[in-house]
Design an enzyme around this catalytic site. Structure first.
Site, short mmCIF file in Angstrom:
data_model
loop_
_atom_site.label_atom_id
_atom_site.label_comp_id
_atom_site.label_asym_id
_atom_site.label_seq_id
_atom_site.Cartn_x
_atom_site.Cartn_y
_atom_site.Cartn_z
N LYS A 13 24.39 17.80 45.01
CA LYS A 13 24.85 17.30 46.32
C LYS A 13 26.36 17.02 46.31
CE LYS A 13 22.12 13.66 46.45
NZ LYS A 13 21.36 13.77 45.20
N ARG A 88 18.80 7.52 51.99
CA ARG A 88 17.87 7.73 50.89
C ARG A 88 16.50 7.13 51.20
NH1 ARG A 88 22.11 8.29 46.67
NH2 ARG A 88 21.18 9.07 44.77
N ARG A 127 26.25 16.06 32.53
CA ARG A 127 27.23 15.81 33.60
C ARG A 127 28.29 14.81 33.13
NH1 ARG A 127 25.11 14.32 39.47
NH2 ARG A 127 24.09 12.58 38.43
N ARG A 162 28.49 8.93 33.58
CA ARG A 162 27.99 7.84 34.40
C ARG A 162 26.98 7.04 33.60
NH1 ARG A 162 26.20 10.47 40.09
NH2 ARG A 162 24.55 8.92 39.79
N ARG A 173 14.90 7.67 38.45
CA ARG A 173 15.59 8.09 39.68
C ARG A 173 14.86 9.24 40.36
NH1 ARG A 173 21.12 9.11 37.05
NH2 ARG A 173 21.74 10.04 39.01
#
Ligand code: AMP
Length: 223
Positions: A13, A88, A127, A162, A173
């Site tokens: 996203k 969300r 990531r 992160r 998540r």
């Protein structure tokens, strides 16, 4: 024009939203980025958000909705916004409809990204993001590593992982996404504004391809 980026964590996203921002000239609003900036600056909001984010939970709706409402008042998003990571929950989606209605605006497109779960986990574990809140470039240690290890190609700042990008948090998540966020697919499908795109290396269709295709379509409509 208001565009919503929908999809599980790690579907791309943020990558698609920042490419679209450049291609169509509409600002990205990422609630995750707003929370991370506040966490970095140790503001009151940052301290509250950290409690939820570090456990892989959602920040409560009332706090999140107010942040987006305030952000949508700002001058730079009066011609439109790409909402990345918001809404969300159904409650957030309904609140957004109300906020936009008061401004005689509406959601124009919901871009729903899908990726196989094994690829999501691999992507999130690898990531890394630029720690400079003005840059926030996203890297992948395997697919798209920085030229110099640990340093952002674009601004030279440190690249970090992160805190919530670990395998344990990712699973909760994804579960949260299935329970709380995926009902939004039907919500927007019924409004006739949903566009679903698969983002996967397996079909050689990546975030940059989606951003290019969507930008082309939007720019054609604008002509
Ligand atoms: P993201 O950068 O979009 O993956 O968001 C990182 C984290 O911030 C999420 O896992 C949530 O804990 C929190 N967050 C971001 N956006 C929202 C939202 N719309 N509602 C609740 N929590 C959010």
């Amino acid at each position: 024009m208001i565009i919503i980026m929908l999809g599980a964590p790690g579907t791309g996203k943020g990558t698609v939203a920042s490419m679209l921002e450049k291609n169509i000239g509409i600002k990205q609003i990422s609630t995750g980025d707003i929370f991370r900036k506040n966490m970095q600056e140790k503001t009151e909001l940052g301290k509250i958000a950290e409690k939820y984010i570090s456990k892989g939970n959602l920040v409560p709706d009332d706090i999140t909705i107010q942040i987006v409402k305030d952000r949508l008042e700002q001058k730079d998003v009066q011609n439109g916004a790409i909402l990345d990571g918001f809404p969300r929950t159904i409650e957030q989606a309904k609140a957004l409809d109300k906020i936009l209605e008061e401004k005689s605006k509406k959601v124009d497109m919901v871009l729903n990204l899908t990726t196989p779960e094994d690829e999501i986990i691999e992507r999130i574990v690898n990531r890394r993001i630029c720690s400079n809140p003005e840059c926030k470039t996203i890297y992948n240690l395997v697919m798209n590593p920085p030229k110099q290890e640990g340093i952002c190609d674009k601004c030279g700042s440190k690249i970090v992982q992160r805190k919530d990008d670990n395998e344990e948090t990712i699973k909760s998540r994804i579960k949260l996404y299935m329970e709380q966020t995926s009902p939004l697919i039907k919500y927007y499908e019924e409004k006739g504004i949903l566009r679903t795109e698969e983002v996967s290396i397996k079909i050689n269709h990546l975030g940059k391809d989606v951003a290019e295709e969507v930008a082309k379509d939007i720019n054609n409509i604008a002509k």
